[in-house]
Design an enzyme around this catalytic site. Structure first.
Site, PDB file in Angstrom:
ATOM      1  N   GLU A   1     -12.460  62.448 -28.257  1.00 13.28           N
ATOM      2  CA  GLU A   1     -13.414  61.845 -29.190  1.00 13.28           C
ATOM      3  C   GLU A   1     -14.312  62.902 -29.815  1.00 13.28           C
ATOM      4  OE1 GLU A   1     -15.273  58.003 -28.836  1.00 13.28           O
ATOM      5  OE2 GLU A   1     -14.519  57.849 -26.784  1.00 13.28           O
TER       6      GLU A   1
ATOM      7  N   CYS B   1     -17.892  51.830 -32.290  1.00 12.81           N
ATOM      8  CA  CYS B   1     -17.278  52.080 -30.986  1.00 12.81           C
ATOM      9  C   CYS B   1     -16.774  50.749 -30.466  1.00 12.81           C
ATOM     10  CB  CYS B   1     -18.290  52.691 -30.018  1.00 12.81           C
ATOM     11  SG  CYS B   1     -17.654  52.855 -28.334  1.00 12.81           S
TER      12      CYS B   1
ATOM     13  N   CYS C   1     -11.338  54.647 -25.639  1.00 10.12           N
ATOM     14  CA  CYS C   1     -11.870  54.538 -26.990  1.00 10.12           C
ATOM     15  C   CYS C   1     -11.255  53.295 -27.621  1.00 10.12           C
ATOM     16  CB  CYS C   1     -11.534  55.788 -27.810  1.00 10.12           C
ATOM     17  SG  CYS C   1     -12.052  55.690 -29.544  1.00 10.12           S
TER      18      CYS C   1
ATOM     19  N   HIS D   1      -9.503  58.631 -37.381  1.00 12.70           N
ATOM     20  CA  HIS D   1      -8.592  58.876 -36.266  1.00 12.70           C
ATOM     21  C   HIS D   1      -7.339  59.573 -36.772  1.00 12.70           C
ATOM     22  CE1 HIS D   1     -10.610  56.254 -33.282  1.00 12.70           C
ATOM     23  NE2 HIS D   1     -10.972  55.576 -34.358  1.00 12.70           N
TER      24      HIS D   1
ATOM     25  N   GLY E   1      -9.882  53.869 -31.044  1.00  9.32           N
ATOM     26  CA  GLY E   1      -8.711  54.717 -30.856  1.00  9.32           C
ATOM     27  C   GLY E   1      -7.500  53.929 -30.404  1.00  9.32           C
TER      28      GLY E   1
END
Length: 280
Positions: A211, A72, A220, A163, A223
């Site tokens: 997510e 993360c 994110c 992703h 992301g």
């Protein structure tokens, strides 16, 4: 009794536990209950600081539903602030072990408190088998995919976690109508994070994110890195961009094959909980 700190990086909030000096339960029931915004502390999930055999620290990160994630980006920035502000280290350069690989981190200080953190997020992975993505080509770059009778152009990659990126003309839409379908699509055996991206100009992107395991979140970090690299691959942005998310802004750069992310990290509050109160 367990000591915790609630922290956020541009609105992506997690509950942090020092797992070096206390034993932290890491089962789904505990994580789901403390993350609940009505009956618990409230967060996008839980992050635990642990010792590492070969690096400065080890990070374990769990989603709102109790599932463990590999990495993360916003979480590791707050993790880095936590270990410095709580005097677990006095170093301003750290190497942190995660399930998504070893992450190199640089801390920016103001009056001996961490305000900004830059992270080497590593090399983006495009090969579908390594994302993982069950697609019949080696890569999925701007590929037309049919989902529920609609055609979407997707670019998929891994930033230590999977992703898929979709470009839109504007971000004012009901994300719940598509986010869950992409998250659980059979094409992504480990599920997927989905970024919806609006290109403002070559140095400025906007995005929303659905997510996996947490629904839509304010931000994110991985992301934002994925959306920048997907945009760069398609010739839509330069190597140095700002990405605006619902919770704030990240600075993303692409240098020597690596993606670097820089952004804020903030402490919200600290407290103590009785572990037994969070079991059914």
């Amino acid at each position: 009794m367990l000591k915790f700190t609630k922290m956020q990086g541009i609105g992506n909030d997690y509950i942090y536990f020092d797992g070096i000096h206390q034993n932290i339960p890491m089962n789904k029931t505990f994580i789901q209950r403390i993350s609940d915004r009505h009956y618990g502390i409230g967060s996008d999930g839980m992050i635990v600081i642990l010792p590492s055999s070969h690096y400065d620290f080890k990070m374990r990160m769990f989603n709102l539903d109790g599932s463990e994630a590999k990495m993360c980006g916003n979480g590791i920035r707050c993790f880095s602030k936590f270990v410095y502000d709580h005097h677990l280290t006095d170093k301003t350069y750290l190497e942190i072990e995660t399930l998504g690989g070893i992450k190199k981190v640089w801390l920016t200080l103001d009056n001996q408190e961490v305000t900004m953190v830059k992270v080497d997020m590593g090399k983006p992975i495009l090969e579908t088998k390594d994302i993982p993505c069950l697609f019949d080509k080696k890569t999925m770059i701007n590929e037309a995919i049919e989902i529920n009778g609609n055609i979407y152009h997707l670019t998929s990659l891994s930033m230590g976690n999977p992703h898929t990126v979709m470009f839109v003309d504007n971000l004012d839409f009901d994300i719940k109508k598509i986010g869950p379908f992409l998250e659980k699509h059979d094409m992504f055996p480990e599920s997927v994070n989905t970024e919806f991206v609006q290109v403002v100009d070559r140095q400025h992107l906007k995005m929303r994110v659905w997510e996996r395991g947490s629904c839509e979140t304010k931000a994110c970090g991985t992301g934002a890195c994925a959306c920048m690299y997907a945009s760069y691959l398609l010739g839509l942005c330069d190597r140095d961009v700002f990405v605006d998310l619902l919770g704030g802004r990240l600075h993303i750069t692409y240098e020597d094959g690596h993606i670097f992310m820089e952004g804020e990290a903030k402490r919200i509050f600290e407290g103590i909980i009785n572990e037994e109160d969070f079991y059914v």
